[in-house]
Structures are given as structure tokens and as C-alpha cells.
Design an enzyme around this catalytic site. Structure first.
Site, PDB file in Angstrom:
ATOM      1  N   GLU A 162       0.809  -1.229   0.000  1.00  0.00           N
ATOM      2  CA  GLU A 162       0.000   0.000   0.000  1.00  0.00           C
ATOM      3  C   GLU A 162       0.837   1.272   0.000  1.00  0.00           C
ATOM      4  O   GLU A 162       0.850   2.034   0.975  1.00  0.00           O
ATOM      5  CB  GLU A 162      -0.962   0.006   1.188  1.00  0.00           C
ATOM      6  CG  GLU A 162      -1.987  -1.101   1.130  1.00  0.00           C
ATOM      7  CD  GLU A 162      -3.138  -0.914   2.111  1.00  0.00           C
ATOM      8  OE1 GLU A 162      -3.082   0.002   2.931  1.00  0.00           O
ATOM      9  OE2 GLU A 162      -4.092  -1.698   2.033  1.00  0.00           O
ATOM     10  N   GLU A 344      -5.156  -8.288   0.073  1.00  0.00           N
ATOM     11  CA  GLU A 344      -5.862  -7.998   1.324  1.00  0.00           C
ATOM     12  C   GLU A 344      -7.310  -7.703   1.014  1.00  0.00           C
ATOM     13  O   GLU A 344      -7.620  -6.943   0.093  1.00  0.00           O
ATOM     14  CB  GLU A 344      -5.320  -6.744   2.042  1.00  0.00           C
ATOM     15  CG  GLU A 344      -4.143  -6.983   2.925  1.00  0.00           C
ATOM     16  CD  GLU A 344      -3.707  -5.721   3.675  1.00  0.00           C
ATOM     17  OE1 GLU A 344      -4.573  -4.885   4.029  1.00  0.00           O
ATOM     18  OE2 GLU A 344      -2.499  -5.584   3.899  1.00  0.00           O
TER      19      GLU A 344
HETATM   20  C1  FCB Z   1      -4.547  -2.009   5.285  1.00  0.00           C
HETATM   21  C2  FCB Z   1      -3.159  -2.373   5.792  1.00  0.00           C
HETATM   22  C3  FCB Z   1      -3.156  -3.505   6.795  1.00  0.00           C
HETATM   23  C4  FCB Z   1      -4.334  -3.428   7.736  1.00  0.00           C
HETATM   24  C5  FCB Z   1      -5.635  -3.252   6.985  1.00  0.00           C
HETATM   25  C6  FCB Z   1      -6.861  -3.212   7.852  1.00  0.00           C
HETATM   26  O1  FCB Z   1      -4.557  -0.682   4.884  1.00  0.00           O
HETATM   27  O2  FCB Z   1      -2.320  -2.757   4.726  1.00  0.00           O
HETATM   28  O3  FCB Z   1      -1.912  -3.489   7.440  1.00  0.00           O
HETATM   29  O4  FCB Z   1      -4.127  -2.448   8.669  1.00  0.00           O
HETATM   30  O5  FCB Z   1      -5.577  -2.082   6.219  1.00  0.00           O
END
Ligand code: FCB
Length: 439
Positions: A162, A344
Site C-alpha cells: 500500500e 488484502e
Molecule cells: C490495510 C493495511 C493492513 C491493515 C488493513 C486493515 O490498509 O495494509 O496493514 O491495517 O488495512
């Protein structure tokens, strides 16, 4: 690709679960500093102990095995292996990841290694951190250390997690470490992180035969709050900073229009070629759309807006909107023409063990069902998605929100560190088993 080749995994990050911040020679990171800064973390907590994964990794690998994931994405803590960010390596820190990787392989779980999940060594921040062009070189040296050490066993490498979250919130909007608020610092960080990414791709490619390399972008559609005219330009600028300023130069070779002119003073001859290095897949982290509004309190004149009243959400205004996920996957497939891995996706729900010690989290299961279905819809429409990693294995330290949000499919008791599989973990295990049987 058959259903059998599709990768089902879970993701974690070093600072969010490991704890043991002052053990075995680990150096401080900008997040250790942030946690000690008043107001840095909403509940005043820190990752000092987190999920104590540094000591309980065996138990956590057993959980992964019980759930039946095919892959586990974790990050190496830069300050654990290079306490001052560069120079002398810390053998005890390196050996920790050796043990973890070996245990994963023994359990038949493929390790996916993220090089950078936000824990920049404090010693490097003291030298300017990402606002210094030198940081790209420091990162490439760190990548060489990690790739050289683990590349005999690890083939899946991720340069950064990210990009836009830690650059925007670290250097423009003060929601993350190091908490700077300055347009120039933000632009420099963007460009230097892009250079670091390109350099690391080359280093890993050279050192690890058969490496499969990606980077993780958090892409989310940016919607002007209330569909108001005055929020349109702020939303367009946020869209560049959030969705475009990393994947566009890295994959297509250019900065988007609003950013291109502003960033020009920091771009040297040859830089765009250094950034645009071939990667094997596009990592997508996605939770829900963003609403933007004009906000003079922040340096770029935009801020976070609210979703329309009554929108379903899973905490701190993160809306549940699976169609946006489907559309994002389709858009990425068209724009970047790379295989996609969802690195994610998941949901914050406030769940705790009941009187029988069981954790029922039906809202998470519903969210996951909707989002997995949206991914399948995108695949049916032609997006080449190769894997899905759920965030997260454990309830853990959620950055500026401390231990409030709970994204785990495994509940972690903060006092005792006892791990309890939630209903969602069982649901995920069953889904993986069923999916593998499909031809
Ligand atoms: C993302 C992050 C991860 C976690 C999730 C909820 O932005 O990459 O580390 O905090 O959100």
C-alpha cells in the site's frame, strides 16, 4: 488456470503481530516512535507486544495449517534484520524468519514475503527517510539482504504494501508515521518510493531464480461526497494520489496529469525507466470505496468525506460495497494487463468469545461471501485473478486505530494471548476445501 491453482491465503504484517520490539537486537522503527508520540495512536497502545508472534510463531503456523491456507503473506521487519536500516545485519533477526519460512514450507504453505509493510527504521527517518533520494538505495540494499538470505526457499516477493497509504498519511495527512504534513515532502516520498520499488524489483530478480514479483496497491474508487460539484476536483486529486501515482509509473511509465507537473522537480533523467521494471502480477488491497470532499484543513485541500447516510459499513466509515470491488478488479485488468492477486480484503467486526468460549462473527462471514462472489463475478467477466488473501489471520495492532478494530479470523485475547478460531475461520477453511475440489 484451474480452481486448484488459485491461491487462497491470509496476510499479516510484522509490526502488527510480532511484538518483541526490543528483543534480539531489533532496532526502532518509525512506528515505535509514532506509538510513543501523544495522539499517534487513538487508544495510546503500541506494537510492543502485539500478538507476541515473535514467540508464538509455531502456534500461528499450526493455525494456518488448521485453516488449510495454501499461502501466507507476512512482512519482514526491516529494523529487525537491519537495526539501523543499513550496515550491519542482525543475525538473530534474520534467523527468526528462517525458522518461520522453514515451518511454513514444512506445513505445505507457500511463503509470500512483503519487504516493506510500513516499518521504516527510525535511523533512516532521522536521515530524511523517504523524503531523501538515498532511501531508494538503502531499500535496494535491504532487499538484497533479504532476497539473498531467503531466496533459496521463498519465490514470491512483494516490494511494498500500500504505497499510497503510507506516503499520503505519512507525509501529507498526519494519520501515520512519520506524521509529516507537507506537499513537497509527500511528492518526494512518492517519487523516491517509486525508485525504491524499481530498484528492488531488479535486485530480487537478479538474486532469486524463478522469483515471482509483485507490488501491492490499495485501489479504491474515489467518490465526491454527496456528488457535489465542489467535491469533484478534490476527489480527482485524491484519486491520483491514492490510486494512480504508483501503478501508473511502475507499470505504464508515466505520472498522472495533476501530479506530473508537481513532481517534475524531483524527477531526474532516466528515473521513469528505473521505476518501470517488469513485475509478474498486480497486488490489490481493497476494502471499500472512498468518499472525498474539499477540506482546507489538509495540505492538498481534500479530506475524507462520508458515504451516503444509511450505507452499510464495518467500522470507522468503511462502507461495504462489493460491486466497487468487482469493478476495481475489472478496471485493473483492463488498465494494467497483468494477472491480479487480491493481497488484502476483510472486515472489522467487534466480536468476542461467548460464554462457551466460541466466537461467532456472522457479519464477517457475510462480508467475505459478498466480496468473494464479487471477485468471482470479475473473473467471469475476464479479470485474470490468481489469488485471494484475507486480512487478517489474527486480531492485531491496527496502526493509528490501535487494538480497537478486529480484522482477524482468529480472536486473540489481549491479556492471555489465547488464540480462538472464529466462525469465519471455519467458514474460510470450508470454502477453501470446496474451491480446491472444483475442476
Ligand atoms: C490495510 C493495511 C493492513 C491493515 C488493513 C486493515 O490498509 O495494509 O496493514 O491495517 O488495512
Amino acid at each position: 488456470m484451474t480452481a486448484r491453482d488459485f491461491v487462497w491465503g491470509v496476510s499479516t504484517a510484522a509490526y502488527q503481530i510480532e511484538g518483541a520490539v526490543a528483543e534480539d537486537g531489533r532496532g526502532p522503527s518509525i512506528w515505535d516512535t509514532r506509538c510513543r508520540t501523544k495522539g499517534g495512536v487513538s487508544d495510546g497502545s503500541s506494537g510492543d507486544v502485539a500478538c507476541d508472534h515473535y514467540h508464538r510463531w509455531r502456534e500461528d503456523v499450526a493455525l494456518l495449517r488448521a485453516i488449510g491456507v495454501g499461502a501466507y503473506r507476512f512482512s519482514v521487519g526491516w529494523p529487525r534484520v537491519l537495526p539501523r536500516g543499513r550496515g550491519a545485519a542482525n543475525e538473530a533477526g534474520l534467523a527468526f524468519y528462517d525458522r518461520l519460512i522453514d515451518a511454513l514450507l514444512e506445513a505445505g504453505i507457500e511463503p509470500w514475503l512483503t519487504l516493506y509493510h510500513w516499518d521504516l527504521p527510525q535511523a533512516l527517518d532521522d536521515l530524511g527517510g523517504w523524503t531523501s533520494r538515498d532511501c531508494a538505495g538503502w531499500f535496494a540494499d535491504y532487499a538484497a539482504l533479504v532476497a539473498g538470505r531467503y531466496g533459496d526457499r521463498v519465490k514470491r516477493f512483494i516490494t511494498f504494501n500500500e504505497f499510497s497509504v503510507f506516503t499520503l498519511f505519512g507525509y501529507a495527512i498526519p494519520w501515520a508515521a512519520p506524521g509529516v504534513t507537507d506537499r513537497a515532502a509527500h511528492l518526494k516520498a512518492v517519487h523516491h518510493v517509486n525508485l525504491a520499488h524499481g530498484a528492488a524489483v531488479d535486485v530480487v530478480r537478479a538474486l532469486v531464480p524463478g522469483a515471482s514479483i509483485g507490488a501491492i496497491h490499495n485501489r479504491q474508487i474515489v467518490i465526491p461526497e454527496g456528488d457535489l460539484e465542489e467535491n469533484r476536483e478534490p476527489a480527482a486529486l485524491l484519486d491520483e494520489h491514492w490510486n494512480l501515482v504508483f501503478p501508473d509509473p511502475q507499470i505504464l511509465g508515466f505520472y498522472p496529469p495533476r501530479t506530473a507537473a508537481a513532481i517534475e522537480p524531483y524527477v531526474k533523467a532516466g528515473d521513469m525507466a528505473r521505476i518501470r521494471r517488469p513485475v509478474d502480477w498486480f497486488g490489490l488491497n481493497h476494502y471499500g470505496p472512498i468518499f472525498a470532499k474539499a477540506d482546507p484543513n489538509f495540505v492538498w485541500g481534500y479530506g475524507w468525506g462520508s458515504p451516503p447516510e444509511g450505507s452499510p459499513d464495518h467500522g470507522f466509515g468503511w462502507p461495504i460495497f462489493p460491486e466497487a470491488f468487482r469493478d476495481e478488479l475489472t478496471l485493473i485488468a483492463r488498465r494494467y494487463r497483468l494477472p491480479i492477486v487480491v493481497t488484502e480484503n476483510g472486515c472489522n467486526t467487534d466480536d468476542a468469545p461467548d460464554a462457551n468460549g466460541e466466537v461467532h462473527d456472522p457479519r464477517r462471514i457475510l462480508y467475505l461471501k459478498l466480496y468473494v462472489q464479487a471477485m468471482r463475478d470479475a473473473m467471469a467477466a475476464g479479470a485474470d485473478v490468481r489469488g485471494y488473501f484475507l486480512w487478517s489471520l489474527l486480531d492485531c495492532f491496527e496502526w493509528g486505530n490501535g487494538y480497537g478494530p478486529k480484522f482477524g479470523i482468529v480472536h486473540v485475547d489481549r491479556e492471555t494471548q489465547k488464540r480462538t478460531l472464529k466462525d469465519s475461520a471455519r467458514w474460510y477453511a470450508e470454502m477453501i476445501r470446496t474451491a480446491r475440489k472444483d475442476p
